[in-house]
Every structure is written in structure tokens, then in C-alpha cells.
Scaffold this motif. Structure first.
Motif, short mmCIF file in Angstrom:
data_model
loop_
_atom_site.label_atom_id
_atom_site.label_comp_id
_atom_site.label_asym_id
_atom_site.label_seq_id
_atom_site.Cartn_x
_atom_site.Cartn_y
_atom_site.Cartn_z
N TYR A 204 0.78 -1.18 -0.18
CA TYR A 204 0.13 -0.01 0.15
C TYR A 204 1.16 1.47 0.13
O TYR A 204 0.07 2.08 0.15
N PHE A 205 2.10 1.47 0.08
CA PHE A 205 2.95 1.88 0.33
C PHE A 205 3.94 2.44 -0.91
O PHE A 205 4.30 2.06 -1.30
N ARG A 206 3.92 3.53 -1.10
CA ARG A 206 4.76 4.51 -2.26
C ARG A 206 4.46 3.77 -2.87
O ARG A 206 5.46 3.77 -4.20
N ASN A 207 3.47 4.12 -3.42
CA ASN A 207 2.64 3.81 -4.52
C ASN A 207 3.72 2.68 -5.91
O ASN A 207 3.71 2.26 -6.66
N ALA A 208 3.37 1.50 -4.56
CA ALA A 208 4.14 0.50 -4.96
C ALA A 208 3.43 0.10 -6.52
O ALA A 208 3.72 -0.43 -7.69
N PHE A 209 1.48 -0.59 -6.39
CA PHE A 209 1.23 -0.59 -7.38
C PHE A 209 1.58 0.24 -8.63
O PHE A 209 1.51 -0.36 -10.15
N ALA A 210 0.74 1.59 -8.80
CA ALA A 210 1.11 2.74 -10.25
C ALA A 210 2.53 1.90 -10.55
O ALA A 210 2.72 2.30 -12.05
N ARG A 211 3.67 1.83 -9.75
CA ARG A 211 4.49 1.85 -10.20
C ARG A 211 5.47 0.15 -10.15
O ARG A 211 6.51 -0.29 -10.48
N ASN A 212 3.93 -0.47 -10.52
CA ASN A 212 4.74 -2.13 -10.80
C ASN A 212 5.96 -2.83 -9.96
O ASN A 212 6.61 -3.69 -10.40
N ALA A 213 5.69 -2.19 -8.28
CA ALA A 213 7.19 -2.86 -7.74
C ALA A 213 6.15 -3.57 -6.98
O ALA A 213 6.17 -3.77 -5.90
N GLY A 214 6.20 -4.78 -7.64
CA GLY A 214 5.23 -5.88 -6.35
C GLY A 214 6.64 -6.98 -6.48
O GLY A 214 7.81 -7.21 -6.46
N LEU A 215 5.73 -8.36 -5.86
CA LEU A 215 6.28 -9.44 -5.71
C LEU A 215 5.22 -10.33 -5.92
O LEU A 215 4.78 -10.39 -5.98
N ARG A 216 5.63 -11.14 -6.20
CA ARG A 216 5.04 -12.68 -6.49
C ARG A 216 5.39 -13.90 -6.08
O ARG A 216 6.54 -14.95 -5.45
N ILE A 217 4.21 -13.75 -5.02
CA ILE A 217 4.59 -14.68 -3.36
C ILE A 217 3.07 -15.78 -3.12
O ILE A 217 3.28 -16.47 -2.94
N ASP A 218 2.02 -15.60 -4.28
CA ASP A 218 1.04 -16.22 -4.38
C ASP A 218 1.26 -17.08 -5.46
O ASP A 218 1.61 -16.95 -6.45
N HIS A 219 0.75 -18.76 -4.84
CA HIS A 219 1.26 -19.58 -6.36
C HIS A 219 0.72 -20.87 -6.08
O HIS A 219 -0.87 -20.82 -5.01
N VAL A 220 -0.29 -21.14 -7.33
CA VAL A 220 -0.71 -22.68 -7.82
C VAL A 220 0.33 -23.85 -8.19
O VAL A 220 1.04 -23.42 -8.83
N LEU A 221 0.35 -24.55 -7.10
CA LEU A 221 0.71 -25.95 -7.94
C LEU A 221 0.12 -26.64 -8.32
O LEU A 221 -1.19 -27.20 -7.26
N LEU A 222 0.45 -27.78 -9.30
CA LEU A 222 -0.05 -28.26 -8.99
C LEU A 222 0.63 -30.47 -9.13
O LEU A 222 1.62 -29.75 -9.94
N SER A 223 -0.04 -31.06 -8.96
CA SER A 223 0.31 -32.23 -8.48
C SER A 223 0.34 -32.98 -10.32
O SER A 223 -0.18 -32.22 -11.16
N PRO A 224 1.31 -33.70 -10.33
CA PRO A 224 1.79 -34.54 -12.10
C PRO A 224 -0.19 -34.86 -12.36
O PRO A 224 0.29 -35.11 -13.67
N ALA A 225 -0.27 -35.86 -11.58
CA ALA A 225 -1.93 -36.23 -12.15
C ALA A 225 -2.83 -35.23 -13.11
O ALA A 225 -3.44 -35.39 -13.63
N ILE A 226 -1.89 -34.03 -12.87
CA ILE A 226 -3.00 -32.77 -13.32
C ILE A 226 -2.46 -31.70 -13.69
O ILE A 226 -3.07 -30.81 -14.84
#
Length: 258
Positions: A204-226
Motif C-alpha cells: 500500500y505504501f510508496r505508490n507500489a502498484f502504480a510503479r509495478n513494484a511488486g512481489l510474486r508470493i501467491d502460487h498455484v502448484l499442480l501435482s503430476p496427475a493434473i
């Protein structure tokens, strides 16, 4: 079938954002994190009005996870990660939905590092790895989705040199993530977008969204069967621009699964 994960950062305070996103995008199965509400305060009625069944594991003021479905009944298989009977945090819930086992998690932040919170994060990760191996061993189609609080590589963080001392980018944490994926899990978002800069969290700070200053910390992992049924994956950046929104964005995968 579209499966999504979203750290809502307060399910009641952000309920207008959550219901707007559910109504507009209509994901089939949803994993939510950071409910920040006890079980009795979960907004079940508002979610059911949109056609979703739900199970949840709440906690007053902190944590909390939920699974929503509009494609069939939710058969809960586990509430809480095994391996520590003293762990009272509501960070893990698991259920069978429409022929897929869905594991929804909110991994500890771990800051400050070093310290007891960081040690707790590493222990929790070890417990997750042990349990995930058991899920792989079943041979079932499994999806693990949620806020992992880890940026696996330098591509997953804006200006990585600024995060070298942070628990989300610590070498031990990143190695734990890769110990997990080496079991055979597919990182869906990175598989579809191997070279792109994609973030799932903007401060929320330092105008991060507008500057695209982000992190990739949310993930979706798939098992071999899918994993072979993966068709597409992405993030919904527009949701981060809405009024009174979460600091995370929804992450989704499309699976060729009826």
C-alpha cells in the motif's frame, strides 16, 4: 475449470471487493487467505448468494483460510497442517471438489529474521513438504494454492537487492520452496509465463502498484496427475486498483477438467 487463489486481507472489510470479483470473473473454485475473522463471522450468506458453497477455518484478527466452490460439493479432508499439535494458527484447509483435491494455505510471513517467527516459518515449510509428499504419493489430482510468502527467484521481486534480509526472500525459504517443487509439483503461473515479470502483491505504501513494484508470493502448484491438464494461468491486476482492495491480486489457472 478455473481455480483461483486470493489473499483477501480481511474477508469482511473487503467483502464488496470479494463479491464484485466473484460476480465478474466467476471462478469455479476459490482459495481465500487472511480472512482475519473467527468462524462465526465468515460471510457465508453473501457468498452463497453468488452461487458458492464454502468451508472455512477462521481465527480472530489473524490468518484464516477458506475454499469456495460453484461446481459441486466441498468434501473437507483436513483442517490444519499435520506435524505440530501445538500450532493453533488457522493456515491450512483441504478438500475434495469436483474430482480434485484442493489444498489452501497461508504460509507464515517469518519476519523479523532471524528470530522465532522465522524459525516457525521454516518448521511450517518442513511440515508442508512432508504432507505434500504424501499428497503426491496418492497419485490423485491435487492443487496447492495460496499465499506462500516466498519469492522463488529474482524475477519474482522488484529490486531483489532490497530484499536480501527479508524472510520472504531468505535463501532457506527459497530452497524450501524448491524442495517442495522438486517432489514433482508444477508452478502453474511460471510454466505459462516463464520469462514475464508477474507480481501478485503490491504494498500500500510508496505508490507500489502504480510503479509495478511488486512481489510474486501467491502460487498455484499442480501435482503430476493434473499438471498435464493446465491450459492457462494469470493474475487479475485490475482488482488491485479497486477502492479499499487487498494488497494482493487474484491468481488463477485454467484446467481441462470437467
Amino acid at each position: 475449470m478455473r481455480i483461483a487463489t486470493y489473499n483477501v486481507n480481511g474477508v469482511n472489510g473487503r467483502l464488496p471487493v470479494l463479491t464484485r470479483w466473484l460476480a465478474e470473473d466467476q471462478p469455479d473454485i476459490v482459495c481465500l487467505q487472511e480472512l482475519k475473522a473467527p468462524d462465526e463471522r465468515f460471510p457465508e450468506a453473501a457468498i452463497r448468494e453468488l452461487g458458492y458453497d464454502a468451508i472455512w477455518h477462521g481465527q480472530k484478527s489473524w490468518n484464516g483460510v477458506a475454499i469456495l466452490s460453484r461446481v459441486g460439493a466441498i468434501h473437507e479432508t483436513r483442517r490444519g497442517l499435520p506435524g505440530d499439535a501445538q500450532d493453533s494458527h488457522s493456515r491450512y484447509i483441504e478438500a475434495a471438489v469436483n474430482g480434485v483435491l484442493i489444498a489452501c494455505l497461508y504460509l507464515p510471513n517469518g519476519n523479523p529474521r532471524p528470530g522465532p517467527k522465522f524459525e516457525y516459518k521454516l518448521r511450517w515449510f518442513d511440515r508442508l513438504i512432508a504432507h505434500a509428499q504424501g499428497l503426491i504419493d496418492t497419485g490423485a489430482p491435487v492443487v496447492i494454492a495460496g499465499d506462500f510468502n516466498v519469492m522463488p527467484t529474482e524475477r519474482d521481486v522488484y529490486k531483489p537487492e532490497r530484499w536480501l534480509d527479508d524472510a520472504l526472500f531468505a535463501p532457506e525459504v527459497r530452497e524450501a520452496f524448491f524442495r517442495l517443487t522438486r517432489q514433482g509439483w508444477t508452478d502453474a503461473l511460471r510454466t505459462i509465463h516463464p520469462d514475464e515479470t508477474i507480481y501478485t502483491f503490491f504494498d500500500y505504501f510508496r505508490n507500489a502498484f502504480a510503479r509495478n513494484a511488486g512481489l510474486r508470493i501467491d502460487h498455484v502448484l499442480l501435482s503430476p496427475a493434473i499438471a498435464g491438464q493446465l491450459q492457462d494461468a494469470g493474475v487479475e491486476r485490475r482488482v488491485r486498483g479497486w477502492e479499499k482492495t487487498s494488497d494482493h491480486v487474484p491468481v488463477w489457472v485454467e484446467i481441462a477438467h470437467e
